[in-house]
Design an enzyme around this catalytic site. Structure first.
Site, PDB file in Angstrom:
ATOM      1  N   GLU A 131     124.064 -16.993  59.434  1.00 24.79           N
ATOM      2  CA  GLU A 131     124.389 -17.713  58.207  1.00 24.79           C
ATOM      3  C   GLU A 131     125.758 -17.238  57.721  1.00 24.79           C
ATOM      4  O   GLU A 131     125.946 -16.051  57.453  1.00 24.79           O
ATOM      5  CB  GLU A 131     123.328 -17.446  57.135  1.00 24.79           C
ATOM      6  CG  GLU A 131     121.975 -18.046  57.462  1.00 24.79           C
ATOM      7  CD  GLU A 131     120.913 -17.697  56.443  1.00 24.79           C
ATOM      8  OE1 GLU A 131     120.104 -18.566  56.101  1.00 24.79           O
ATOM      9  OE2 GLU A 131     120.881 -16.523  55.988  1.00 24.79           O
ATOM     10  N   ASN A 191     115.843 -17.349  54.077  1.00 20.03           N
ATOM     11  CA  ASN A 191     114.944 -16.585  53.204  1.00 20.03           C
ATOM     12  C   ASN A 191     114.613 -17.325  51.909  1.00 20.03           C
ATOM     13  O   ASN A 191     113.666 -16.959  51.221  1.00 20.03           O
ATOM     14  CB  ASN A 191     115.550 -15.217  52.885  1.00 20.03           C
ATOM     15  CG  ASN A 191     115.338 -14.247  54.022  1.00 20.03           C
ATOM     16  OD1 ASN A 191     114.412 -14.384  54.813  1.00 20.03           O
ATOM     17  ND2 ASN A 191     116.208 -13.254  54.121  1.00 20.03           N
ATOM     18  N   SER A 224     121.013  -9.618  53.335  1.00 16.45           N
ATOM     19  CA  SER A 224     120.036 -10.696  53.423  1.00 16.45           C
ATOM     20  C   SER A 224     119.460 -11.058  52.060  1.00 16.45           C
ATOM     21  O   SER A 224     118.778 -12.064  51.926  1.00 16.45           O
ATOM     22  CB  SER A 224     118.885 -10.293  54.353  1.00 16.45           C
ATOM     23  OG  SER A 224     118.206  -9.164  53.842  1.00 16.45           O
ATOM     24  N   HIS A 263     125.317 -13.257  57.844  1.00 16.39           N
ATOM     25  CA  HIS A 263     123.924 -12.804  57.921  1.00 16.39           C
ATOM     26  C   HIS A 263     123.364 -13.058  59.311  1.00 16.39           C
ATOM     27  O   HIS A 263     122.995 -14.173  59.664  1.00 16.39           O
ATOM     28  CB  HIS A 263     123.078 -13.506  56.866  1.00 16.39           C
ATOM     29  CG  HIS A 263     121.656 -13.043  56.870  1.00 16.39           C
ATOM     30  ND1 HIS A 263     120.604 -13.865  56.518  1.00 16.39           N
ATOM     31  CD2 HIS A 263     121.098 -11.843  57.194  1.00 16.39           C
ATOM     32  CE1 HIS A 263     119.472 -13.186  56.620  1.00 16.39           C
ATOM     33  NE2 HIS A 263     119.745 -11.971  57.034  1.00 16.39           N
TER      34      HIS A 263
END
Length: 536
Positions: free
Chosen positions: A188, A226, A155, A176
């Site tokens: 992802e 993120n 991540s 991810h």
């Protein structure tokens, strides 16, 4: 020799309201670009929460699954835990007993990496340390076939860097998943610098066949979620650090006015302050300390004090037995004005006019360029625009925050300067209370809470799209599904207006000239395109 594999912790993003459990789906035939066949083995390295979750998704989808962990006995423990999870799915009616028996028969604990030799896909979910991951995949390349897809669930690390030393970096991709993997739909699919397009497509189609919603993403710090999500935490922390509002009030504002499922303080307590702060710091450092990603000193002090959130019993809030959660500051009841004058178009706050009229308040309209509400006592009520009330020396200005949906919002937030007359503030408070809203009054901070948060989210989202990180659709999808945002950042900015969003950031930049709030070229460009469309 096998890599020293250890289990990784939870991701920075955590579900506040998980979706329904993933159920088995039919196999999909595919060619070179199709998904990994259901008869092919999927291996998972790392048997912590995330590793087990990924294994469960692949297993229920119909694959043979092999689990490996370098810690003795961990793989066997994971098999037992997964079997128990399948039993619970049967008890809840989400999996029939026959499918459960078949799934258990396809689940194996591997004692050595060599047992993963026949895997068509290997997904790694181990500790977030680059050298450890690099060593693992170097060892895996000696074992698996050249057509095996190798994937990392990292991540925070660079997919390109993890694959850098591989003989065949083109077959390496990021997958991810979000925690908990069996419940959250988003994945992802991250292409590193050397990832072959066919490999990314194969990975995309595979997880899509597992019932997930994949989004494509380039290898950039934080990927989509993120990276774009940083302002949700950062702006709340900034408002707190400026003394404008306390954590409970900020959380309530973003939930009850902004429509977010959880506030940033309660969410970071759930994630873990150390985990959230580490991701923020990693993204900031990866972008060469770009001020848009600057970490919070207040959060750093919280981590240093050991107040990490729920897992330690205290973070921003106390989780001790019997501890009471602080209530948001809420204004006392005030009398609503009998009439108001609306000058010009209120923009995204225009729906308020009908709500005021429905509440029995007389509304007069004046067609001018104002865009504000005149209160009976002479004060002005303005939608947050990045300016502050104290800048108006003679006028009494009260700002109100942006809401996702003013009809459904249960709380409205106001800000004004310290010497605003009690009468003007009471009129503003009473006006919104007449709509059945709770009202919070915060300090005179530019951009308030929701408006500056949404503007920053939109800015980072637009910048990511224009830099080729992902498409606009995938960015909005990722933010809605990955962190349960009520709307995608670009979708929301389109509703507010790109020009207005860019202008708000420009005002913030004027007041905080560090570069943090300077609107990106990507956002400004959309504002000009919006103007051109309106002029046609």
């Amino acid at each position: 020799m096998s890599a020293n594999v250890t289990v990784r912790g939870s991701d920075d993003v955590t579900a506040s309201e998980p979706a329904a459990a993933v159920e088995a789906s039919e196999d999909v035939a595919g060619g070179a670009l199709g998904p990994v066949g259901r008869d092919r083995t999927v291996a998972v390295v790392g048997t912590g929460t995330m590793g087990q979750g990924i294994a469960q998704v692949a297993l229920v989808a119909g694959h043979p699954v092999r689990l490996y962990d370098s810690a003795p006995g961990r793989a066997e423990e994971a098999v037992a835990a997964l079997t128990a999870r399948l039993d619970r799915l049967v008890e809840k009616g989400r999996l029939d007993a026959t499918a459960r028996e078949a799934a258990v028969g396809r689940l194996y604990a591997a004692q050595d990496l060599a047992e993963l030799a026949d895997a068509a896909l290997v997904v790694e979910a181990i500790v977030e340390l680059l050298p450890v991951k690099q060593q693992l995949f170097a060892d895996l390349e000696k074992v698996v076939g050249d057509d095996t897809v190798l994937a990392t669930n990292t991540s925070s690390l660079s997919v390109t860097a993890i694959a850098g030393g591989l003989r065949l970096p083109g077959r390496f991709v990021g997958l991810h998943f979000f925690n908990p993997a069996p419940l959250l739909p988003l994945v992802e699919v991250v292409s590193g610098f050397a990832t072959e397009p066919d490999v990314a497509t194969r990975a995309y189609e595979t997880v899509k066949g597992w019932g997930k919603t994949p989004v494509r993403c380039a290898d950039t710090p934080g990927f989509i979620v993120n990276r774009v999500a940083r302002p949700f935490y950062a702006e709340a922390l900034r408002v707190f650090e400026e003394g404008a509002a306390d954590p409970a009030t900020i959380d309530a504002t973003l939930r009850e006015c902004g429509g977010f499922r959880m506030g940033p303080f309660e969410l970071t307590d759930l994630i873990g302050q150390d985990v959230n702060e580490a991701v923020t710091r990693s993204v900031w450092e990866s972008f060469y300390q770009d001020p848009k990603f600057t970490p919070s000193l207040a959060q750093r002090r919280l981590v240093e004090s050991g107040r990490l959130g729920r897992k330690t019993g205290r973070g921003w809030f106390s989780y001790a037995e019997g501890a009471e959660r602080p209530e948001p500051h809420t204004a006392a009841p005030a009398e609503a004005p009998a009439k108001i004058v609306v000058h010009g178009d209120l923009g995204p706050a225009e729906p308020l006019v009908a709500l005021f009229e429905a509440a029995g308040i007389e509304v007069r309209r004046k067609k001018d360029d104002g865009g504000y509400i005149r209160l009976p006592g002479g004060g002005e009520l303005n939608l947050a625009d990045g300016e502050t009330s104290f800048e108006y020396l003679k006028e009494e200005i009260v700002y109100f925050d942006l809401a996702l949906d003013y009809a459904r919002a249960s709380r409205i937030v106001l800000s004004t300067k310290e010497d605003t007359s009690p009468g003007t503030l009471a009129e503003a408070v009473g006006l919104f209370q007449a709509l059945g809203k709770q009202v919070s009054v915060i300090g005179d901070v530019p951009g308030m809470i929701v408006a500056r948060t949404v503007a920053m989210l939109a800015d980072l989202a637009a910048d990511a799209v224009d830099r080729g990180v992902a498409t606009a659709e995938d960015v909005d999808t990722a933010m809605r599904l990955g962190v349960n945002y009520p709307a995608g950042p670009l979708e929301w900015a389109r509703k507010v207006g790109f020009r207005r969003t860019s202008a708000l950031l420009g005002e913030l930049h004027e007041r905080y000239p560090t570069g943090r709030y300077a609107p990106s070229t990507a956002l400004v460009r959309r504002g000009y395109a919006e103007d051109a469309e309106d002029s046609r």
